[in-house]
Design a protein around this motif. Sequence first.
Motif, PDB file in Angstrom:
ATOM      1  N   ARG A 116       0.820  -1.208   0.000  1.00 47.16           N
ATOM      2  CA  ARG A 116       0.000   0.000   0.000  1.00 47.16           C
ATOM      3  C   ARG A 116       0.850   1.254   0.000  1.00 47.16           C
ATOM      4  NH1 ARG A 116      -3.400  -3.106   3.515  1.00 47.16           N
ATOM      5  NH2 ARG A 116      -2.411  -2.157   5.343  1.00 47.16           N
ATOM      6  N   ARG A 117       1.984   1.145   0.723  1.00 48.35           N
ATOM      7  CA  ARG A 117       2.848   2.345   0.773  1.00 48.35           C
ATOM      8  C   ARG A 117       3.545   2.568  -0.563  1.00 48.35           C
ATOM      9  NH1 ARG A 117       3.293   7.226   1.697  1.00 48.35           N
ATOM     10  NH2 ARG A 117       5.390   8.038   2.239  1.00 48.35           N
ATOM     11  N   VAL A 118       3.952   1.476  -1.195  1.00 44.37           N
ATOM     12  CA  VAL A 118       4.661   1.605  -2.479  1.00 44.37           C
ATOM     13  C   VAL A 118       3.708   2.122  -3.569  1.00 44.37           C
ATOM     14  CG1 VAL A 118       5.789   0.305  -4.321  1.00 44.37           C
ATOM     15  CG2 VAL A 118       6.416  -0.095  -1.926  1.00 44.37           C
ATOM     16  N   THR A 119       2.462   1.635  -3.565  1.00 47.73           N
ATOM     17  CA  THR A 119       1.489   2.052  -4.589  1.00 47.73           C
ATOM     18  C   THR A 119       0.844   3.385  -4.278  1.00 47.73           C
ATOM     19  OG1 THR A 119      -0.247   0.811  -3.449  1.00 47.73           O
ATOM     20  CG2 THR A 119       0.973  -0.324  -5.191  1.00 47.73           C
ATOM     21  N   GLY A 120       1.127   3.917  -3.092  1.00 41.52           N
ATOM     22  CA  GLY A 120       0.573   5.215  -2.727  1.00 41.52           C
ATOM     23  C   GLY A 120      -0.808   5.151  -2.158  1.00 41.52           C
ATOM     24  N   THR A 121      -1.302   3.942  -1.920  1.00 40.31           N
ATOM     25  CA  THR A 121      -2.641   3.816  -1.314  1.00 40.31           C
ATOM     26  C   THR A 121      -2.646   4.398   0.093  1.00 40.31           C
ATOM     27  OG1 THR A 121      -3.005   1.806  -2.570  1.00 40.31           O
ATOM     28  CG2 THR A 121      -4.494   2.208  -0.744  1.00 40.31           C
ATOM     29  N   ASP A 122      -1.574   4.161   0.810  1.00 39.70           N
ATOM     30  CA  ASP A 122      -1.433   4.709   2.180  1.00 39.70           C
ATOM     31  C   ASP A 122      -0.402   5.829   2.112  1.00 39.70           C
ATOM     32  OD1 ASP A 122      -1.258   5.275   4.843  1.00 39.70           O
ATOM     33  OD2 ASP A 122      -0.905   3.184   5.501  1.00 39.70           O
ATOM     34  N   THR A 123      -0.818   7.066   2.377  1.00 36.80           N
ATOM     35  CA  THR A 123       0.061   8.234   2.233  1.00 36.80           C
ATOM     36  C   THR A 123       0.948   8.443   3.429  1.00 36.80           C
ATOM     37  OG1 THR A 123      -1.666   9.662   3.148  1.00 36.80           O
ATOM     38  CG2 THR A 123      -1.596   9.400   0.739  1.00 36.80           C
ATOM     39  N   SER A 124       0.714   7.624   4.546  1.00 36.30           N
ATOM     40  CA  SER A 124       1.515   7.797   5.776  1.00 36.30           C
ATOM     41  C   SER A 124       2.481   6.635   5.935  1.00 36.30           C
ATOM     42  CB  SER A 124       0.594   7.884   6.990  1.00 36.30           C
ATOM     43  OG  SER A 124       1.361   7.879   8.178  1.00 36.30           O
ATOM     44  N   SER A 125       3.700   6.963   6.352  1.00 37.29           N
ATOM     45  CA  SER A 125       4.718   5.924   6.598  1.00 37.29           C
ATOM     46  C   SER A 125       4.655   5.372   8.020  1.00 37.29           C
ATOM     47  CB  SER A 125       6.111   6.494   6.324  1.00 37.29           C
ATOM     48  OG  SER A 125       6.409   7.553   7.251  1.00 37.29           O
ATOM     49  N   HIS A 126       3.821   5.935   8.862  1.00 38.03           N
ATOM     50  CA  HIS A 126       3.761   5.521  10.277  1.00 38.03           C
ATOM     51  C   HIS A 126       3.270   4.076  10.417  1.00 38.03           C
ATOM     52  CE1 HIS A 126       3.202   5.722  14.566  1.00 38.03           C
ATOM     53  NE2 HIS A 126       1.924   5.310  14.395  1.00 38.03           N
ATOM     54  N   ALA A 127       2.235   3.720   9.668  1.00 35.75           N
ATOM     55  CA  ALA A 127       1.689   2.359   9.765  1.00 35.75           C
ATOM     56  C   ALA A 127       2.717   1.328   9.326  1.00 35.75           C
ATOM     57  CB  ALA A 127       0.429   2.250   8.910  1.00 35.75           C
TER      58      ALA A 127
END
Length: 646
Positions: free
Chosen positions: A62-73
């Motif tokens: 999700r982080r790589v595809t930009g689905t999740d804009t936060s790196s905290h998770a």
Amino acid sequence: MMINKKIFGLIALIGLALFFSVWTVIKLEDSYNLLTRYTQISAWVLTKTELETLDFMQQLERRVTGTDTSSHALNLKYDILWSRYQMFLMSDETQVSKQKLNAGEIVEHAFNTLKKYESAVIHDDINQLKTMLVEFGPISVDIRDLVVESLTGWHTAQKSVEIVKNKDESMYFIAVIFIFLLYLAYQVYKDSKAQQFLAWNDPLTGLHNRNYLLNEIKRRDTHPSITLILLDIHGFKELNDRISYEYGDGLLKEFAIQLNRYCQPYGLTCARLGADEFAVLIPREDFDIKSFAEKLWVKLDSSIKKMDPAKRMSLSMGIASSQDIPSASTNSKQEKLVLNNADLALNIAQKRQNSAAIVFFDPAFDAEHQKRRKLTDDLNDLLTQKQQTQLSLVFQPIVMNSTSDYLGGEALIRWTHPDYGEIYPEYLISIAEKSGLGKQLGMWVMHQVQTLLNQELAFCRQHIEISINLSDSLFDYGLPLMVQEIFGYNRDDLRSIIFEITETMTLDNIDRSHAIIRNLKEIGIRCALDDFGTGWSSMYNLKHLHFDKVKIDRTFVTDIHRVKNQYYFTSAIVTLSHQLGIKVTAEGIEDEKEYLTLCNMDVDEFQGYHFSKPLNRADFIDYCTNYFAKQQQHADHPTAIPQDHD
């Protein structure tokens, strides 16, 4: 010894059962550990590792595809997966998985890969994270395969096989324990059955025993009348000692077979009560007891005589009925009363020892028994009292021939009972011997004689001889020491004592009798053979036992001046005794003709009513005083007329 072996065997079996039980528990514990620690714990840890790896990869995607804009998770999932890998590699619970499935290498590879991209995760480097996502693809597949392997793979199957094997072994051990327990139960049952048999039966003959007989008699309320027959084999002990105990056991077995065979058709109970004592219980009123007992006696007496090479054994019977018991007696005592009554009748039958040795109980027997018991108790009390007036000694003088300056006296016991009057001496001796008071009574007599010699007759101690009749219980190896303790150790004083011994006392063991008489001689005590001529073994005893005197029984003295055969026989005894250096005393002399006839035979000593009846202590002292005064007078005046023995 047999009981010890059985106990040891049972302990060993119980030990084996405990061992198999512990072994089974251990095997079950191993199976449990194998199931829980490997299948459950290892599988659970691998599953959690796989799930958290997948969660991290999903978050990374999700982080790589930009689905999740936060790196905290992503950082949170990264830290969780880091801890999971680290815990898996360091935990003891995962040792089985790490060793058996090579999970350690796979997880360690995954952990190293995770650590390689730590900086990319922290700085949110998207390009590095894409590379990490690609690299973790095969790792997640390997971890998933580990989970599958742990649950369904070869190792899991192997563990399942081991669990089944342990289960089978445990069932085997449980079966072995069950068999052991069955065997132990069988042994306990068998021993209990054997104990039950011994409780009610005689082990040698198989007949019932005393306990069973008493229990049957106690059930009198079910029978209007019962009769008990006691049987005793007279002479069995002598045969047992003479031949062998094995032969004696065989005789008892055969006797039991004959007894049971005769009684069985009548439905009667047979029992063995002791060594050679048997019983027959007849719980019937319409039964000819007398006829049955007579036929039984004939059959069994003939049987034992056939089994006795010497033909010396005989059978005695005592018979008692419950009808002889007073109705006031309680049921708890009836079985003992019936047995006691039959035993009293048997005792009388044993004394007869002839073809009429069948005795039915009579209430007079019980009265006699009670009398003997009371006399026994009273005699025991009297012998413990220092001052009493019932027991006393009388002394019958024994006059020597004209060449001797000695005087003798035979100590005879008397008992004047306050309830029964004068007790016959023979009856008194019988009571003392059968109750175990014979030795105590003999010691009492010796103490009385010792006091008389040391006090009232001290003036003539060196010229008087007191004869004491020995009982069976006194005639043992301890007699010489007892005599010295009572009369002292001075041989001259001990020469005043003469022990009269009947030949029946010497028959059982001639060697023993010879040793006792020899030991008495060594301390200065002389012995006389009493009632000589009345027994078949008298000549043998006279030859081997070295008596100092023989006392001719009164049956050979009475009318000796008129009966020629009696005269010749007595004369032969006197001649033979003198040739052996033995003095002769004639007892029972009642008139002058008998006395003169015996004088002509050179008899040494004389005793009887012709000289004096038995005298009490005071009269005997007076007799001795007068006798020795006359002796002194005759010595001072030799021409004086000799004393008249009357």
